[in-house]
Design an enzyme around this catalytic site. Structure first.
Site, PDB file in Angstrom:
ATOM      1  CB  THR A 152      76.188  94.399 -41.192  1.00  0.00           C
ATOM      2  OG1 THR A 152      75.543  93.489 -42.066  1.00  0.00           O
ATOM      3  CG2 THR A 152      75.544  94.334 -39.821  1.00  0.00           C
ATOM      4  NE  ARG A 189      75.562  91.539 -38.187  1.00  0.00           N
ATOM      5  CZ  ARG A 189      75.265  92.454 -37.263  1.00  0.00           C
ATOM      6  NH1 ARG A 189      74.008  92.810 -37.068  1.00  0.00           N
ATOM      7  NH2 ARG A 189      76.227  93.018 -36.549  1.00  0.00           N
ATOM      8  CE  LYS A 223      81.884  90.247 -44.396  1.00  0.00           C
ATOM      9  NZ  LYS A 223      81.320  91.571 -44.005  1.00  0.00           N
TER      10      LYS A 223
END
Length: 291
Positions: free
Chosen positions: A46, A140, A164
């Protein structure tokens, strides 16, 4: 999977004023991070503005980083999306030999069920020739991949080696750390929570701000892994203001404003993102001056 214990950074993609990729600046950022103790690099996440990078540019970015790295630290490549078949096709058509793992984001926009998450990552695990790091970022993607789903995937697929976790949810972190398989890594994607997660048994971070302060951030994480609470907390206190600042408007506009002030690259981002406001840039400049 010791390669992913410590400090990884989600690299920016520097752009010139005309929004073409600044490969010279990218190579400089890579060198800055490796020479200051970062353990591994993450490409096309990202923070690298993967949403507005073309397939051709992604290959060029990877080539620049591979060349600058010179085999010194492991590289992780972002390959993910909300079209499972397209992700599998990219995995099958990409030369993955330069990379230690892929980082694959949870499907966004579609808002799948937990079973949908599981089947998506099952397909990716079966298609990938290299280890898979899951990426849960509900802020997100609009949907949380629950700890039970992550743990199910970690148990069922040996190629899924880490997550993650970036839900900014302490309870989920603790559930993952408590119940994970012994060799599965819980990596923080929340710069503001990472030290607490590491001290609680996490494996470190894939950081945004770490790439601008690699020496200090890597030292903080190393001390956290060693259980050195006192010294690591002191570094955390020094870094926390800039961590908060870079996410004040959007990422990666904030981190690019930091790099511009440090003289590494322009602060250009591609629409629909816009550069940090003058007000934020002033606060970032003031932090850097006193730091």
């Amino acid at each position: 999977m010791n390669a992913f214990i410590g400090t990884g950074v989600a690299l920016i993609t520097p752009f010139k004023a005309d929004l073409s990729i600044d490969h010279q600046a990218l190579a400089a950022v890579v060198e800055f991070n490796i020479s200051n103790g970062v353990n591994y690099l993450v490409i096309s996440g990202t923070t690298g503005e993967s949403a507005t990078i073309t397939a051709k540019e992604k290959k060029e970015i990877s080539a620049t980083i591979i060349k600058a790295n010179k085999g010194r630290v492991p590289l992780v490549i972002g390959i993910g999306g909300n079209n499972t078949a397209a992700v599998v096709e990219e995995l099958q058509s990409t030369d993955l030999s330069p990379f230690a793992a892929i980082l694959s984001v949870a499907p966004y926009y579609s808002k799948p069920t937990q079973e949908g998450f599981y089947q998506h990552f099952k397909a990716i695990a079966e298609a990938s020739k290299i280890p898979v790091v899951l990426y849960n970022v509900p802020g997100r993607t609009a949907k949380n991949m629950e700890a039970s789903t992550i743990l199910r995937l970690a148990t069922d697929f040996k190629s899924i080696v880490a997550v993650k976790e970036a839900g900014n949810n302490r309870e989920q972190y603790l559930e993952l750390i408590k119940n994970k398989p012994a060799d599965f890594l819980v990596i923080s994607g929340d710069d503001d929570l990472v030290l607490g997660v590491t001290l609680a048994g996490g494996s470190g971070v894939i950081s945004v701000i770490g790439q601008a302060f690699p020496k200090e951030f890597s030292q903080m994480i190393q001390w956290g892994l060693e259980g050195n609470t006192e010294d690591s907390r002191k570094l955390e206190a020094r870094l926390m203001p800039i961590i908060n600042l870079i996410f004040e408007e959007n990422n990666p506009a904030g981190i690019k404003a930091v790099f511009k002030k440090m003289g590494y690259c322009e602060d250009a981002v591609r629409l629909p993102l816009v550069p940090a406001t003058e007000a934020l840039q002033s606060k970032i400049a003031a932090f850097i001056a006193q730091f």
